[in-house]
Enzyme design. Structure first.
Site, mmCIF file in Angstrom:
data_model
loop_
_atom_site.group_PDB
_atom_site.id
_atom_site.type_symbol
_atom_site.label_atom_id
_atom_site.label_comp_id
_atom_site.label_asym_id
_atom_site.label_seq_id
_atom_site.Cartn_x
_atom_site.Cartn_y
_atom_site.Cartn_z
ATOM 1 N N LYS A 183 0.872 -1.183 0.000
ATOM 2 C CA LYS A 183 0.000 0.000 0.000
ATOM 3 C C LYS A 183 0.910 1.235 0.000
ATOM 4 C CE LYS A 183 -2.871 3.181 2.168
ATOM 5 N NZ LYS A 183 -1.985 4.288 1.760
ATOM 6 N N PRO A 184 1.038 1.886 -1.169
ATOM 7 C CA PRO A 184 1.868 3.098 -1.204
ATOM 8 C C PRO A 184 1.118 4.251 -0.545
ATOM 9 C CG PRO A 184 0.863 2.732 -3.354
ATOM 10 C CD PRO A 184 0.418 1.586 -2.468
ATOM 11 N N GLU A 259 10.175 0.856 10.391
ATOM 12 C CA GLU A 259 11.164 1.927 10.181
ATOM 13 C C GLU A 259 10.422 3.221 10.487
ATOM 14 O OE1 GLU A 259 12.860 4.788 8.893
ATOM 15 O OE2 GLU A 259 13.013 4.037 6.823
ATOM 16 N N CYS A 293 13.672 10.635 7.244
ATOM 17 C CA CYS A 293 13.694 10.218 8.657
ATOM 18 C C CYS A 293 15.094 10.331 9.243
ATOM 19 C CB CYS A 293 13.260 8.760 8.791
ATOM 20 S SG CYS A 293 11.657 8.482 8.124
ATOM 21 N N GLU A 391 10.399 15.643 15.081
ATOM 22 C CA GLU A 391 11.054 15.650 13.763
ATOM 23 C C GLU A 391 10.604 16.891 13.009
ATOM 24 O OE1 GLU A 391 9.859 11.740 12.130
ATOM 25 O OE2 GLU A 391 11.862 11.673 11.281
#
Ligand code: SIN
Length: 490
Positions: A183-184, A259, A293, A391
């Site tokens: 699933k993109p 990840e 990331c 982030e």
């Protein structure tokens, strides 16, 4: 709808690819994909639901028997054929990335080479999934260790690397003998579908490589993380979503590889080669407009070199050029969406209000300020500010002053994230001490860019588990089976 100019127009698809067929969603549901640089509508893409995802899992499950039983050499040949097609059509694939994701075309081309490198590497590794023979403690017996494909692998992939995160997950699985259901991201499905066109052309059998396009992330994610026929889920994305998926995986004791987010420290010690450190920081911080990331998030600079480093960095940041990724010489594109832009603005505004100094801010007059965030250099940032805890995911360099090694190691490790860290130093004793003390899955020593298909990429702590790339990346998809042969005679 804007058309994307491609040399091979059939690489532009808006249907999902399941069981070797291009298909619409139930009731012809679609979702819109926009160019983040302009907001133009690029495509209306099939919006598959939970039931359609279940069908994709069934197709992959059916394909497993054949795909896992052909020889490793045959799987390798399919992957090599796919690799060659990806390289042959790299300009078109890069254009799709730039249009739907926003990164400059030169970077998008780099991403296609990076994506293809995983296909080539795992085509080679397919032939090296060796077993073992262990000396047995019992007479007349042998101990064998088989490595067998785990089964159907589901992958949920992010928008920041629309091609490379697919190949980094899918090709070790395929090499090991596992069909994949991918699933993109709903932001960037077009690159994924173009990869599927080429996978089909390379002859991958029906059901082996499936792309489930969908805007229903929660529903599709639930199927992929709970379905008993999915043996493993590999996810790249936020820590919050990763935690939810891990909980869901627990219902079937499903293996997962995660990840997740990072909060990378980038440390410049007073013995560092400052020019090299500035080069490394520019690579780490501004790649993909700060949206990786592993981007440097907290830049710690030692007292004695702080001002010199800040001056050198400012000179380089002021050379960056914002604009649409298709324009010449552009180095920074738009941010992916309004949510991303608002987050960066919030973090910078709060830092400045709390005493950080805005040393440099690019002039982006003439660009849509709802889409682009100006390259920014902040000094006098303090640990504890939100910008050091979240982030940033944008082109903002936040400089923090420190005085000694122990203090900076403590500060660098003071986060729940543990993906990547960087430091610049020349003293060999310091280099060994610091690389060992940093609680991260990846450490760049005098290096601002470390990603390669031959090395294991992944994090510790709440940045996840599992490794992608290298021979470790393939082991994730192989189960170990211990076989004891007894009664063989002495
Ligand atoms: C990521 O941002 O998750 C991937 C970065 C890389 O592969 O270098």
């Amino acid at each position: 709808m804007t058309s994307i100019k491609l040399a091979r127009s059939d690489l532009f698809k808006n249907q999902a690819y399941v069981n070797g067929r291009w298909q619409n969603a139930p009731a012809a549901a679609t979702f819109a994909v926009h160019d983040p640089a302009t907001g133009e509508l690029l495509a209306e893409v099939a919006d598959l639901d939970a039931a359609a995802t279940t069908q994709a899992v069934a197709a992959a499950r059916q394909a497993f028997a054949h795909w896992s039983s052909i020889t490793a050499k045959q799987r390798s040949e399919y992957l090599l054929a796919w690799y060659q097609l990806i390289m042959q059509h790299s300009d078109d694939l890069a254009m799709l990335i730039t249009r739907e994701q926003g990164k400059p075309l030169a970077e998008a081309k780099g991403e296609i080479s990076y994506a293809a490198s995983f296909v080539q590497w795992f085509a080679e590794e397919a032939k090296r999934a060796y077993g073992e023979l262990i000396p047995s403690p019992w007479p007349g017996s042998r101990i064998q260790v088989l490595r067998q494909p785990i089964g159907v692998v589901a992958s949920i992939t992010p928008w920041n690397f629309p091609a490379a995160m697919i190949t980094r997950k899918a090709t070790p699985a395929l090499a090991a003998g596992c069909p994949v259901v991918i699933k993109p991201s709903e932001e960037t499905p077009l690159t994924a579908l173009a990869l599927a066109v080429l996978a089909e052309q390379a002859g991958l059998p029906a059901g082996v490589f499936n792309i489930v396009t969908s805007n229903q992330a929660a529903a599709v994610g639930e199927v992929l993380s709970t379905h008993p026929d999915v043996a493993m889920l590999s996810f790249t994305g936020s820590t919050a979503v990763g935690k939810l998926l891990m909980k869901q995986c627990a219902s079937t004791v499903k293996k997962s590889a995660m990840e997740l987010g990072g909060n990378a420290p980038f440390i410049v010690f007073d013995d560092a080669d400052l020019d090299a450190a500035v080069d490394g920081l520019m690579q780490s911080k501004f790649r993909n407009t700060g949206q990786t990331c592993v981007c440097a998030n907290r830049i710690f600079v030692q007292d004695a070199v702080y001002d010199n480093f800040a001056n050198k960095l400012q000179a380089r940041v002021s050379e960056l050029k914002h604009g649409q990724g298709t324009a010449d010489n552009v180095t920074l594109g738009p941010l992916i969406n309004r949510g991303g832009l608002d987050k960066v603005s919030r973090l910078v505004d709060a830092a400045v209000q709390a005493g950080a100094e805005c040393r440099w801010r690019a002039d982006i007059n003439g660009l849509d300020q709802q889409r682009y965030y100006p390259a920014t250099l902040l000094t006098n940032v303090q640990t504890g500010m939100d910008i050091t805890k979240e982030e940033i995911f944008g082109p903002v360099a936040a400089l923090i002053r420190f005085s000694n090694e122990q203090e900076v190691i403590r500060a660098a490790n003071d986060t729940r994230a543990g993906l990547a860290a960087y430091f610049y130093a020349r003293d060999i004793g310091r280099i060994w001490r610091v690389q060992e003390a940093l609680e991260y899955g990846i450490v760049g020593v005098n290096a601002g860019l470390f990603s390669t298909e031959v090395a294991p990429f992944g994090g510790v702590k709440e940045s996840g588990h599992g490794r992608e790339g290298s021979h470790h990346g393939m082991e994730e998809f192989l189960e170990i089976k211990y076989v004891l042969h007894a009664g063989l005679g002495e």
